[in-house]
Design a protein around this motif. Structure first.
Motif, short mmCIF file in Angstrom:
data_model
loop_
_atom_site.label_atom_id
_atom_site.label_comp_id
_atom_site.label_asym_id
_atom_site.label_seq_id
_atom_site.Cartn_x
_atom_site.Cartn_y
_atom_site.Cartn_z
N TRP A 48 1.12 -1.08 -0.48
CA TRP A 48 0.09 -0.20 -0.21
C TRP A 48 0.64 1.00 0.37
O TRP A 48 0.57 2.51 -0.62
CB TRP A 48 -0.47 0.35 1.60
N GLN A 55 0.57 6.95 -6.74
CA GLN A 55 0.14 7.68 -7.09
C GLN A 55 0.82 9.24 -7.48
O GLN A 55 -0.36 10.07 -7.31
CB GLN A 55 -0.83 7.88 -6.07
N GLN A 126 -15.10 3.96 -2.92
CA GLN A 126 -14.10 3.61 -4.25
C GLN A 126 -14.69 2.18 -4.61
O GLN A 126 -14.33 1.38 -5.35
CB GLN A 126 -13.04 3.40 -3.31
N ASN A 183 -9.88 -2.23 -4.48
CA ASN A 183 -10.41 -0.84 -4.07
C ASN A 183 -10.54 -0.55 -2.94
O ASN A 183 -10.43 0.50 -1.99
CB ASN A 183 -11.95 -1.52 -4.47
N LYS A 186 -7.37 1.95 -2.24
CA LYS A 186 -7.82 3.06 -3.22
C LYS A 186 -9.12 3.87 -2.02
O LYS A 186 -8.72 5.02 -2.00
CB LYS A 186 -9.20 3.17 -4.00
N TYR A 187 -9.55 2.61 -1.14
CA TYR A 187 -10.30 3.33 0.25
C TYR A 187 -9.42 4.40 1.11
O TYR A 187 -9.42 5.22 1.29
CB TYR A 187 -11.27 2.18 0.61
N ALA A 189 -6.48 5.10 0.90
CA ALA A 189 -5.94 6.52 0.15
C ALA A 189 -6.30 7.61 0.45
O ALA A 189 -6.93 8.56 0.28
CB ALA A 189 -5.50 6.33 -1.48
N SER A 190 -7.91 7.48 -0.21
CA SER A 190 -8.96 8.21 0.25
C SER A 190 -9.14 8.60 1.45
O SER A 190 -9.36 10.04 1.45
CB SER A 190 -10.86 7.74 -0.55
#
Length: 364
Positions: A48, A55, A126, A183, A186-187, A189-190
């Motif tokens: 991660w 990113q 996400q 996902n 990404k989640y 990260a959000s």
């Protein structure tokens, strides 16, 4: 061997003993690396962390105590991932820091185990998020829940003046084990980039410390190590050193002498005890019946006649056909066996010898 060489060998043995003792006596910290971005195992967050860097997201590892975070002109998002669950309440230092406008993200918050399935897919902005835990936080209201189901919240947030705390009941929200579930990456990260804060990942709780911190906490020399060593291992180490010194002075212990322990055959002992009881009770008819049945079964097995006891005449006929031997001796033992009357010890021994002769004939 010279005395100087002997002392050198003794010192080497003592050092090896201390090292081995430290390995076995030292506390088990198998969970300390759970959640670390340096950890490449399934419960680590190395994948991660690399994803965040790919990113182009600015993220740094924090290897100092929590109290050293001193934000000046910018707010901070501080991510803590622990293998051991922690309480959802903040201490005074954490609360004061959050209230200034910072965000604290805690993965691995304590919550009650519910009846929900262990593996579930949760809906999020996400996409579907894979969650592997039965723990749900039931006290959060609907406005606080960011990820959850009818059993309770998996991820929720609590506001503290200008800042907030985001809790997750699972420490494995975006662990290396979920690399096939993008996902999840990404989640998380959000969650940490929501307010555009500077992002720090706490590595101090996983045992990683900057050089100045190690120096400040006096972990840079051997004396400091022994100063923090528990009393019991120290006493054991001193005991080993004393034993080595005694050996070095030629005060050796004698060679161990093995004791000859007689081997007890339980089956033989049981048979002898039972034989003694039967002899005193004068129950030779019981011995004849039991031994006779077993001898007959073994004879039938050798002749290929199965495990059901045959009549005397049928068995004698098969005996003559298979062996061609005289049936007189076999007829005698079978007749005595069917009488079921006590016999003398001499007759019993004679009967057993005849069975022995029959075994010899069948094995020819």
């Amino acid at each position: 061997m010279k005395r100087s060489n002997r002392l050198a060998w003794m010192g080497a043995i003592a050092l090896a003993a201390i090292v081995l003792l430290s390995l076995f006596v030292a506390p088990n910290n198998t969970k300390i690396n759970t959640g670390s971005t340096y950890n490449r195992a399934s419960d680590g967050y190395g994948a991660w962390y690399a994803f965040m860097q790919q990113q182009g997201i600015s993220i740094k590892r924090w290897q100092k105590p929590f109290s050293d975070i001193q934000p000046e002109n910018t707010s901070v998002t501080f991510l803590q991932i622990s293998g051991d669950t922690r309480q959802t309440t903040l201490d005074s230092q954490e609360r004061e820091w959050v209230e200034k406008g910072n965000t604290l993200v805690i993965l691995g918050a304590g919550a009650r185990v519910t009846e929900v399935e262990f593996s579930t897919m949760q809906k999020s902005s996400q996409g579907d998020i894979k969650v592997d835990t039965r723990r749900r936080y039931e006290k959060a209201n609907s406005q606080q829940v960011d990820l959850g189901d009818r059993f309770g919240a998996v991820v929720w947030e609590e506001s503290y003046k200008q800042g907030k705390v985001i809790f997750s009941t699972t420490p494995y929200l975006a662990a290396n084990a979920y690399q096939d579930y993008l996902n999840n990456f990404k989640y998380l990260a959000s969650l940490v980039t929501e307010k555009g804060n500077t992002i720090f990942v706490d590595e101090y709780i996983h045992g990683y410390k900057d050089a100045d911190v190690r120096e400040k906490e006096s972990e840079g020399d051997l004396f400091s190590f022994f100063a923090k060593t528990p009393i019991f291992p120290i006493l054991v180490q001193v005991g080993i050193l004393l034993l080595v010194l005694i050996w070095a002075q030629n005060r050796r212990f004698g060679k161990p002498v093995a004791l000859d322990i007689p081997v007890v055959d339980n089956s033989e002992a049981y048979i002898q005890a039972l034989a003694g009881v039967l002899q005193k009770a004068d129950t030779t008819d019981f011995v004849v019946e039991m031994v006779g049945k077993q001898e007959q079964l073994q004879l039938q097995k050798a002749l290929g006649l199965g495990q059901v006891l045959l009549e005397r005449e049928a068995l004698i006929n098969f005996w003559i056909q298979k062996t061609g031997a005289s049936a007189a001796e076999l007829d005698t033992v079978l007749k005595l066996q069917s009488r079921k009357q006590p016999i003398s010890e001499q007759d019993l021994l004679s009967w057993l010898r005849k069975w022995q002769n029959i075994r010899l004939i069948r094995n020819l």
